[in-house]
Design a protein around this motif. Structure first.
Motif, PDB file in Angstrom:
ATOM      1  N   HIS A  10      25.307  49.902  48.566  1.00 59.97           N
ATOM      2  CA  HIS A  10      24.976  49.244  47.386  1.00 59.97           C
ATOM      3  C   HIS A  10      26.445  48.112  47.033  1.00 59.97           C
ATOM      4  CE1 HIS A  10      27.565  50.963  44.399  1.00 59.97           C
ATOM      5  NE2 HIS A  10      26.843  52.280  44.511  1.00 59.97           N
ATOM      6  N   ASP A  11      26.073  47.294  46.068  1.00 67.25           N
ATOM      7  CA  ASP A  11      27.272  46.407  45.621  1.00 67.25           C
ATOM      8  C   ASP A  11      27.664  46.311  44.053  1.00 67.25           C
ATOM      9  OD1 ASP A  11      24.962  45.017  44.824  1.00 67.25           O
ATOM     10  OD2 ASP A  11      25.909  43.033  45.467  1.00 67.25           O
ATOM     11  N   GLY A  12      27.403  47.578  43.378  1.00 68.54           N
ATOM     12  CA  GLY A  12      27.990  47.706  42.417  1.00 68.54           C
ATOM     13  C   GLY A  12      27.470  47.149  40.908  1.00 68.54           C
ATOM     14  N   ASP A  15      22.130  47.634  38.512  1.00 62.46           N
ATOM     15  CA  ASP A  15      20.848  47.760  39.105  1.00 62.46           C
ATOM     16  C   ASP A  15      21.236  48.834  40.282  1.00 62.46           C
ATOM     17  OD1 ASP A  15      18.107  47.419  39.299  1.00 62.46           O
ATOM     18  OD2 ASP A  15      18.244  45.728  40.457  1.00 62.46           O
ATOM     19  N   ASP A  16      22.497  48.712  40.905  1.00 65.99           N
ATOM     20  CA  ASP A  16      22.750  49.561  42.145  1.00 65.99           C
ATOM     21  C   ASP A  16      23.011  50.999  41.468  1.00 65.99           C
ATOM     22  OD1 ASP A  16      23.414  47.459  44.282  1.00 65.99           O
ATOM     23  OD2 ASP A  16      24.128  46.475  42.285  1.00 65.99           O
ATOM     24  N   TYR A  17      23.648  51.024  40.493  1.00 65.01           N
ATOM     25  CA  TYR A  17      23.727  52.638  39.848  1.00 65.01           C
ATOM     26  C   TYR A  17      22.409  53.252  39.809  1.00 65.01           C
ATOM     27  CZ  TYR A  17      28.446  50.626  39.330  1.00 65.01           C
ATOM     28  OH  TYR A  17      29.439  49.803  39.668  1.00 65.01           O
ATOM     29  N   VAL A 126      19.927  49.470  51.514  1.00 63.08           N
ATOM     30  CA  VAL A 126      20.969  48.350  51.239  1.00 63.08           C
ATOM     31  C   VAL A 126      20.330  47.505  49.957  1.00 63.08           C
ATOM     32  CG1 VAL A 126      22.258  46.421  52.027  1.00 63.08           C
ATOM     33  CG2 VAL A 126      21.553  47.951  53.555  1.00 63.08           C
ATOM     34  N   THR A 127      21.233  47.550  48.930  1.00 64.00           N
ATOM     35  CA  THR A 127      20.909  46.969  47.719  1.00 64.00           C
ATOM     36  C   THR A 127      21.948  45.867  47.252  1.00 64.00           C
ATOM     37  OG1 THR A 127      21.940  48.592  46.614  1.00 64.00           O
ATOM     38  CG2 THR A 127      19.459  48.787  46.551  1.00 64.00           C
ATOM     39  N   GLY A 128      22.647  45.415  48.443  1.00 60.74           N
ATOM     40  CA  GLY A 128      23.501  44.227  47.976  1.00 60.74           C
ATOM     41  C   GLY A 128      23.284  43.541  49.326  1.00 60.74           C
ATOM     42  N   PRO A 129      24.695  42.597  49.513  1.00 57.18           N
ATOM     43  CA  PRO A 129      24.815  41.750  50.796  1.00 57.18           C
ATOM     44  C   PRO A 129      24.564  42.824  52.138  1.00 57.18           C
ATOM     45  CG  PRO A 129      26.067  40.989  49.038  1.00 57.18           C
ATOM     46  CD  PRO A 129      25.749  42.436  48.512  1.00 57.18           C
ATOM     47  N   TRP A 244      15.031  45.267  40.476  1.00 60.11           N
ATOM     48  CA  TRP A 244      15.178  44.617  41.875  1.00 60.11           C
ATOM     49  C   TRP A 244      15.794  45.710  42.754  1.00 60.11           C
ATOM     50  CZ3 TRP A 244      18.483  41.691  38.211  1.00 60.11           C
ATOM     51  CH2 TRP A 244      17.842  40.300  37.943  1.00 60.11           C
ATOM     52  N   ASP A 245      17.049  46.303  42.809  1.00 57.70           N
ATOM     53  CA  ASP A 245      17.549  47.262  43.739  1.00 57.70           C
ATOM     54  C   ASP A 245      16.482  48.701  43.433  1.00 57.70           C
ATOM     55  OD1 ASP A 245      19.451  45.498  44.112  1.00 57.70           O
ATOM     56  OD2 ASP A 245      21.054  46.531  43.209  1.00 57.70           O
ATOM     57  N   VAL A 246      16.160  48.844  42.190  1.00 60.17           N
ATOM     58  CA  VAL A 246      15.464  49.973  42.040  1.00 60.17           C
ATOM     59  C   VAL A 246      14.092  49.915  42.539  1.00 60.17           C
ATOM     60  CG1 VAL A 246      14.459  51.257  40.030  1.00 60.17           C
ATOM     61  CG2 VAL A 246      16.716  50.606  39.994  1.00 60.17           C
TER      62      VAL A 246
HETATM   63 CA    CA Z   1      22.735  45.006  44.108  1.00 63.79          CA
END
Ligand code: CA
Length: 307
Positions: A10-12, A15-17, A126-129, A244-246
């Protein structure tokens, strides 16, 4: 039945948490580790908040790793500072020390090692780049065979992107942030044969974080995880915020809530459309989450956080 092996990257962002928290509630998943990619965050705060969440949820045996990859276009600092806020939320600071370990190796090396050592192919959530994934694959191409699939929040297919011109001049508005941060790495992953299931803005645009849902979360705040989730969502409620990430992560819990659709695509790496996931006949085949049962999804999130 053996559990599905998952490695989270994840990218912090807020939403990522929440996505990490949701993943930890899934009984059929064995989470092998969490990598924090330094994109939509300040990385030290992101790593710290992640470790505290693992502690809070009783998973302090799961290692966390700090990726040291670099992007091309930084996320706006107004987005990134949320990581610092989450790391300071009271519920994550009840203890003086953090039990969850931060591994000594970099996130990209950790990803290589975890995949090499895994007893079966692993799903990358993967929830970021895609930069950490791309760098890991560059270092150790053989790990591709240990990746069962990549489930990824990213891209915009038939809708505008979310890299707005007001934030990033000189763009045409077609890019989604996780691609735009480092489109070259996304394109590298596109060159592999790894199965990709993406959750594009086309779908997330239909699944907003509503006041009603945040208030429902509040009504069950006697559960610590609902309390934390409610705080996180309250933080972002002034923005146009979506699942988004969720939404991407919930796919691992209930794939039957979703309909997938195959597209042929290309990642644009240069020019005005840098970071666009463009539909191109004969392009790289990916599966995109196309439809979701929203009622079931919202109910699932509330249910899973009731702990
Ligand atoms: Ca993210």
């Amino acid at each position: 039945m053996s559990k599905q092996l998952v490695l989270m990257d994840h990218d912090g962002g807020v939403d990522d948490y929440l996505a990490t928290m949701l993943l930890l509630t899934m009984d059929h998943i064995e989470l092998l580790g969490v990598v924090a990619t330094p994109a939509d965050c300040y990385i030290k705060a992101s790593v710290s908040a992640t470790r505290k969440i693992l502690d809070l949820m009783g998973f302090s045996h799961i290692p966390v790793a700090e990726s040291t990859v670099r992007g091309i276009n930084p996320f706006p600092r107004l987005y990134r500072r949320d990581s610092l806020i989450v790391d300071h939320l009271p519920i994550l600071n009840q203890n003086e020390f953090i039990n969850t370990s931060l591994v000594a190796e970099t996130g990209q090396d950790f990803m290589v090692r975890v995949l090499r050592e895994a007893s079966a192919p692993v799903t990358l959530m993967v929830t970021g780049p895609l930069t950490t994934v791309a760098v890991a694959l560059e270092k150790a191409p053989e790990i591709a065979t240990k990746i069962q699939k990549i489930v990824w929040m990213g891209g915009a297919l038939n809708v505008p992107g979310n890299v707005e011109k007001s934030l990033e001049a000189g763009q045409d508005g077609s890019a989604e942030w996780n691609v735009y941060w480092d489109a070259i790495s996304a394109a590298q992953v596109w060159e592999t044969e790894i199965e990709i299931i993406m959750c594009p803005l086309d779908l997330t645009n239909n699944v907003p974080v509503t006041s009603d849902l945040v208030r429902q979360m509040g009504r069950q705040r006697n559960y610590p995880i609902s309390d934390l989730a409610g705080q996180c969502y309250a933080l972002v409620i002034p923005q146009d915020y979506y699942f988004w990430d969720v939404l991407a992560t919930a796919y691992l819990g209930h794939p039957e809530f979703y309909q997938l659709r195959e597209w042929e695509t290309e990642i644009i790496t240069t020019g005005l459309s840098q970071g666009r996931t463009k539909l191109v006949d004969g392009g790289r085949k990916i599966q995109a989450m196309d439809q979701v049962d929203k009622t079931a999804f919202y109910a699932y999130v509330l249910r899973q956080f009731a702990r």
